[in-house]
Write an enzyme that holds these catalytic residues in place. Structure first.
Site, PDB file in Angstrom:
ATOM      1  CB  SER A 278      -0.904   0.018   1.229  1.00 34.66           C
ATOM      2  OG  SER A 278      -0.179   0.409   2.384  1.00 34.66           O
ATOM      3  CG  ASP A 279       1.552   5.797  -1.331  1.00 35.40           C
ATOM      4  OD1 ASP A 279       2.461   5.956  -0.484  1.00 35.40           O
ATOM      5  OD2 ASP A 279       1.480   6.474  -2.367  1.00 35.40           O
ATOM      6  CD1 TRP A 280       1.720   7.455   5.729  1.00 39.15           C
ATOM      7  CD2 TRP A 280       3.859   6.849   5.547  1.00 39.15           C
ATOM      8  NE1 TRP A 280       2.317   7.683   6.940  1.00 39.15           N
ATOM      9  CE2 TRP A 280       3.634   7.324   6.864  1.00 39.15           C
ATOM     10  CE3 TRP A 280       5.140   6.415   5.207  1.00 39.15           C
ATOM     11  CZ2 TRP A 280       4.641   7.379   7.833  1.00 39.15           C
ATOM     12  CZ3 TRP A 280       6.136   6.475   6.165  1.00 39.15           C
ATOM     13  CH2 TRP A 280       5.885   6.943   7.463  1.00 39.15           C
ATOM     14  N   GLY A 281      -0.383   4.675   4.588  1.00 40.65           N
ATOM     15  CA  GLY A 281      -1.676   4.861   5.247  1.00 40.65           C
ATOM     16  C   GLY A 281      -2.880   4.655   4.367  1.00 40.65           C
TER      17      GLY A 281
END
Length: 746
Positions: A278-281
């Site tokens: 995933s991308d950050w968060g």
């Protein structure tokens, strides 16, 4: 007989290589299954947990010992890397090594030009060399996984992250994606100097509404397939180890929870067996999207959609154990994700060689690396205007005035995503000009403006007084690094502060004015262009940008960069890109402009075509545009055949001659137009390019081999086909000019 024997040997060799590869894959999967069988559910989930290492190291050590983390971001001290790795390998129950990651976007210590600048080189081989430089330097510091390349198709200069992209064109982005993947990963991913690439962002992130970061996209399936997905497919075919999901939702579904993307396309269609991170968060951000009810629901939807590793938001480690215990998520789903993570670790050779070697000579900032950075910077610089052959600076120039906020801005010159760049190493233009050419010309330096947003004009009079005493002026303008990149979008992409006023004042001195712009995006510079005698667009050129610019300004090197993105005249033209589809009423160029409309005019449609009354239809500069110090003439465009089959390869040739007085490199560009399709087709599409170096009066024949399968698109029935029909070939110096001929597919 000899040829038959050779063919037989080649056949046997190919069988051996295939068999060996099959055995290696079988052995790898057996190792993965063996490791997986010894793990608890908690330890399996731990492998999917990726955390930032910039917090308290002692807290991180506790998590590592418990086997509750699989990857650590942003730790770049080799001793600390080894200390944490030792805990994972020797103190955790499973002994599974960690992967250390970093956003190595355009260099590690030796900073290369921003990716948008790299795309301007139209030189994938050189960009591969640059990616290798980044990989060597990053791995020397313990980083084995980079979150790059970013291969979002970007058609909106307001979007800050256009700086990280390779521009608006699918074909050019494909070539650059392959180059970076190969440069990062090398010939052997297990080599200690190779690091895993991560193609991002999957998918459509460059098309966010209004150029506002993290926003929604509304890309129909056909456009997704024809424009946005191909660079990712090419990256995967080149061996890319991982894919990162994007922040945006497309057509209402966030990418991190989109099983059609992550399972059907990525896994089933393309056969991808790497890691999806995933991308950050972005997992728990699905709650704010309104797609997930809470963190537990977000964790479930992400892993069931096909996500393997969660970056930073910790919902997997918090809730997957419970979700599996209650049979809401199957352990098989968990195992599949863990397999992908373990597969990457085995391929990186981390189980055999987990530690970073410290006591050895390093190549960071080596002469070779700096030379590569300078070469990329040179080839990335685009000459937009050169009235009266103002450039290169001639021997008649004895006194030179250097001004502007970017003339000596070591931090800003490096550009966005320079987490490890060091300003002490930055070669700024004023430093380079003085060191490299200070013995040939007297150089005066007054900044005039301290930084790009500076509105204080108090120093203008001092600058103008000095300007009257010199032979020429070089103004280094642009934008600070912080004004582009993630979350740095702009509604107005003009020069900030008092820079435009400064250029106007300088132009009024009637001294030759050379404007050099360093920026992370195309800027709207129509007025500044008119007021300057010459304009160079240097992007944010990295560590060696000053040296590259100095040699170009004085003619040791001729500029050869080409624009990888269309430059708008004004923000109101955005989105603007060269390979649009046609309307039923395309502009002809003969439409009335705003100042041609009489007062009290009767209602009229003014030509029945698609254009702006105030700006017309043309951009400031088209895709592929870029001048040289010399001139080039194209002639004798030929297609080897005029009728071809869909599975053929068509040879196309053109002659290019240097008709000027300087040695130069031309980027010869091949465009194809599908004249009639079952759905509307782009007015033209880039399908090839070649860099050709020519001495004065030298002529070369440039040959393109066009595989006809590259003309395939997703038709009315959503099948990818090459349709029969007539096609136009256009070969020239940019997307708006050149020679034409035709062929037909039957």
């Amino acid at each position: 007989m000899y040829m038959k024997k050779n063919l037989c040997l080649l056949y046997l060799l190919s069988i051996f290589c295939y068999s060996h590869a099959q055995n290696e894959n079988l052995n790898l999967e057996q190792k993965i299954d063996s490791t997986l069988s010894k793990m608890t559910i908690r330890e399996k989930i731990g492998q999917l947990n990726q955390l930032d290492g910039r917090g308290t190291i002692e807290d991180l050590k506790v998590i590592i010992r418990k086997g509750e983390i699989g990857s650590v971001m942003n730790v770049t001290e080799p001793k600390v890397v080894n200390e944490l790795q030792k805990i994972a390998c020797e103190q955790s129950r499973t002994g599974i090594p960690l992967i250390f990651t970093r956003d190595v976007v355009h260099g590690f210590k030796t900073m290369l030009p921003i990716p948008l600048g790299q795309a301007a080189t139209f030189n994938p081989e050189l960009i591969q060399e640059g990616a290798r430089v980044a990989a060597v330097e990053a791995t020397e510091h313990g980083v084995r996984w980079s979150f790059a390349p970013m291969i979002d198709i970007s058609r909106d200069a307001r979007w800050g992250r256009i700086a990280e992209s390779f521009g608006e064109d699918t074909y050019l982005t494909e070539k650059m994606a392959i180059a970076v993947v190969k440069g990062f990963q090398g010939d052997n991913l297990a080599d200690a100097r190779s690091m895993a690439a991560c193609a991002k962002h999957f998918i459509g992130y460059g098309a966010v509404e209004g150029g506002r970061d993290y926003n929604s996209t509304h890309i129909p399936d056909r456009q997704l397939r024809d424009v946005y997905l191909p660079p990712f497919e090419k990256a995967i075919k080149a061996g890319c180890s991982s894919i990162m999901t994007s922040f945006n939702d497309n057509d209402g579904i966030p990418a991190t929870g989109n099983s059609t993307l992550l399972k059907d396309i990525l896994r089933k269609e393309w056969g991808f067996d790497g890691v999806v991170v995933s991308d950050w968060g972005s997992v728990t951000e699905m709650i704010k999207h309104g797609f997930a009810e809470d963190r537990k629901d977000a964790a479930r939807k992400a892993i069931e959609a096909g996500l393997d590793m969660e970056m930073s938001s910790k919902s997997f480690i918090q809730y997957l154990e419970e979700l599996i215990a209650k049979d809401i998520v199957s352990e098989t789903t968990l195992d599949n994700a863990v397999r992908n993570v373990l597969r990457l670790k085995f391929r990186l050779g981390l189980f055999d060689s987990p530690y970073t070697e410290i006591n050895k000579p390093i190549e960071t900032y080596s002469g070779k690396h700096l030379a590569t950075a300078k070469k990329i910077a040179e080839e990335s610089i685009v000459l937009l205007k050169n009235e009266g052959n103002t450039l290169p600076l001639s021997s008649r120039i004895k006194n030179l005035l250097v001004v502007g906020p970017l003339a000596d801005a070591p931090h800003d010159q490096l550009g966005t995503w320079t987490m490890d760049g060091e300003i002490e190493r930055t070669q700024t233009p004023i430093k380079a000009l003085r060191e490299m050419y200070g013995d040939k010309v007297k150089i005066h330096f007054i900044k005039g403006l301290e930084y790009s947003r500076d509105k204080n004009t108090i120093n203008f009079n001092q600058v103008l007084a000095k300007a009257r005493q010199v032979d020429a002026i070089i103004a280094f303008m642009g934008e600070e690094a912080i004004l582009s990149g993630e979350a740095h979008c702009l509604a107005d992409i003009k020069l900030q502060g008092a820079q435009s006023e400064f250029i106007k004042k300088l132009s009024e001195t009637n001294k030759p004015l050379i404007t050099v712009i360093m920026a992370g995006r195309p800027l709207t510079i129509s007025e500044e262009l008119n007021q300057s005698d010459a304009v160079l667009y240097a992007w944010h050129p990295g560590t060696m940008g000053g040296n590259a610019l100095a040699d170009i300004l004085f003619g040791k090197t001729a500029p050869s960069g080409k624009l990888p993105v269309t430059f708008p005249k004004a923000v109101g033209q955005i989105p603007i890109y060269y390979n649009h589809t046609n309307t039923g009423r395309p502009a002809t160029g003969k439409e009335k402009s705003l100042d041609q409309i009489p007062l009290n005019a009767k209602q009229s449609v003014l030509g029945h075509s698609s254009y702006y009354l105030d700006l017309g239809i043309q951009p400031l500069f088209p895709f592929g545009y870029g001048l040289s110090y010399t001139t080039f003439k194209y002639s004798d465009l030929k297609a080897a055949r005029t009728i071809v089959a869909p599975n053929d390869t068509l040879s196309i040739s053109v002659k290019v001659k240097n008709t000027g007085q300087y040695k130069g490199t031309e980027v010869v560009q091949l465009y194809i137009s599908d004249l009639v399709g079952s759905v509307t087709r782009p007015v033209k599409e880039l399908k090839g390019f070649k860099r050709v170096e020519l001495a004065p009066d030298e002529e070369k024949e440039v040959l393109f081999r066009l595989p006809l399968h590259s003309l395939a698109f997703w038709n009315m029935d959503m099948k990818k086909v090459v349709e029969p029909g007539k096609f136009k070939i256009m070969v020239g110096t940019d997307s708006e000019s050149g020679l034409e001929t035709f062929f037909e597919v039957k």
